[in-house]
Design an enzyme around this catalytic site. Structure first.
Site, PDB file in Angstrom:
ATOM      1  N   ASP A 193       6.080   6.900   4.732  1.00 37.72           N
ATOM      2  CA  ASP A 193       7.367   6.649   4.093  1.00 37.72           C
ATOM      3  C   ASP A 193       8.299   7.812   4.388  1.00 37.72           C
ATOM      4  OD1 ASP A 193       6.520   4.269   3.030  1.00 37.72           O
ATOM      5  OD2 ASP A 193       6.113   5.065   1.037  1.00 37.72           O
ATOM      6  N   TRP A 212      -0.602   5.528   4.294  1.00 37.33           N
ATOM      7  CA  TRP A 212      -1.644   4.508   4.283  1.00 37.33           C
ATOM      8  C   TRP A 212      -1.818   4.061   5.712  1.00 37.33           C
ATOM      9  CZ3 TRP A 212       3.326   3.152   3.037  1.00 37.33           C
ATOM     10  CH2 TRP A 212       3.861   2.003   3.608  1.00 37.33           C
ATOM     11  N   ASP A 233       4.897  -2.411   4.142  1.00 39.36           N
ATOM     12  CA  ASP A 233       5.502  -2.939   2.927  1.00 39.36           C
ATOM     13  C   ASP A 233       6.675  -2.027   2.598  1.00 39.36           C
ATOM     14  OD1 ASP A 233       6.228  -3.995   0.529  1.00 39.36           O
ATOM     15  OD2 ASP A 233       4.381  -3.497  -0.530  1.00 39.36           O
ATOM     16  N   ASN A 264      -0.701  -0.478   0.350  1.00 39.07           N
ATOM     17  CA  ASN A 264       0.679  -0.184   0.707  1.00 39.07           C
ATOM     18  C   ASN A 264       1.613  -0.355  -0.486  1.00 39.07           C
ATOM     19  OD1 ASN A 264       0.789  -2.926   0.407  1.00 39.07           O
ATOM     20  ND2 ASN A 264       1.228  -3.383   2.536  1.00 39.07           N
ATOM     21  N   ASP A 265       1.069  -0.585  -1.683  1.00 38.89           N
ATOM     22  CA  ASP A 265       1.883  -0.833  -2.868  1.00 38.89           C
ATOM     23  C   ASP A 265       2.127   0.412  -3.710  1.00 38.89           C
ATOM     24  OD1 ASP A 265       2.097  -3.525  -2.281  1.00 38.89           O
ATOM     25  OD2 ASP A 265       0.205  -3.985  -3.266  1.00 38.89           O
TER      26      ASP A 265
END
Length: 178
Positions: A123, A104, A79, A151-152
């Site tokens: 990330d 994640w 995401d 993933n948020d």
């Protein structure tokens, strides 16, 4: 000798004054129940050399597809913006950014060999958003009740800079078969 006798007598009397038979029996019962559960704990059972399977050589999965496409097999739970389009690659951050220490994970099936692999989504942090190749694939996503499965979240919070740039997809290993 009288010194040792007096010492042990005083020690025994102190223990008797501060504890009870019921307390002793309760502690004994608790420890017996606890020891009864030890065989239920997971352990790594050793194998004899003649029955042990040959270790599989460590190798990277065979790649197929375009890493700059959201349909790439590693991106089944990604995401964010793909680092492949932002100056990095699917497993490295672009120059000027740093990889987040928090990640994640997801499990993706490689179409080449038909095996499932554990993918760590890291990330890249430090510069403004890449804003290229936005990809949101939430295969197997569940309601947020465990943050390490989501993933948020801005995973850059564990890095020196909290500014999100893009996401990588690093193969951690082979997933267990069901």
């Amino acid at each position: 000798m009288k010194f040792l006798d007096r010492f042990f007598e005083k020690s025994a009397r102190r223990v008797a004054q501060r504890s009870s038979r019921r307390g002793f029996l309760a502690a004994l019962g608790t420890s017996m129940v606890g020891m009864g559960g030890i065989p239920l704990l997971p352990v790594a059972r050793g194998q004899t050399p003649d029955t042990a399977p040959a270790p599989e050589p460590a190798r990277a999965p065979q790649e197929v597809g375009d890493p700059a496409s959201c349909d790439y097999w590693r991106y089944c739970a990604v995401d964010g913006f793909l680092c492949e389009c932002c100056g990095g690659s699917y497993n490295s951050c672009p120059a000027g950014t740093e990889m987040s220490t928090l990640t994640w994970i997801g499990t993706c099936r490689n179409p080449v060999d038909g095996r499932n692999y554990v993918i760590s989504y890291n990330d890249c942090c430090g510069t403004t958003q890449c804003a290229t190749c936005l990809c949101q694939r939430d295969e197997g996503d569940r309601p947020l009740y465990r943050s390490d499965k989501s993933n948020d979240i801005n995973w850059c919070l564990g890095s020196s800079s909290t500014v999100y740039h893009c996401s990588t997809a690093i193969v951690v290993g082979l997933a267990f078969e069901k």
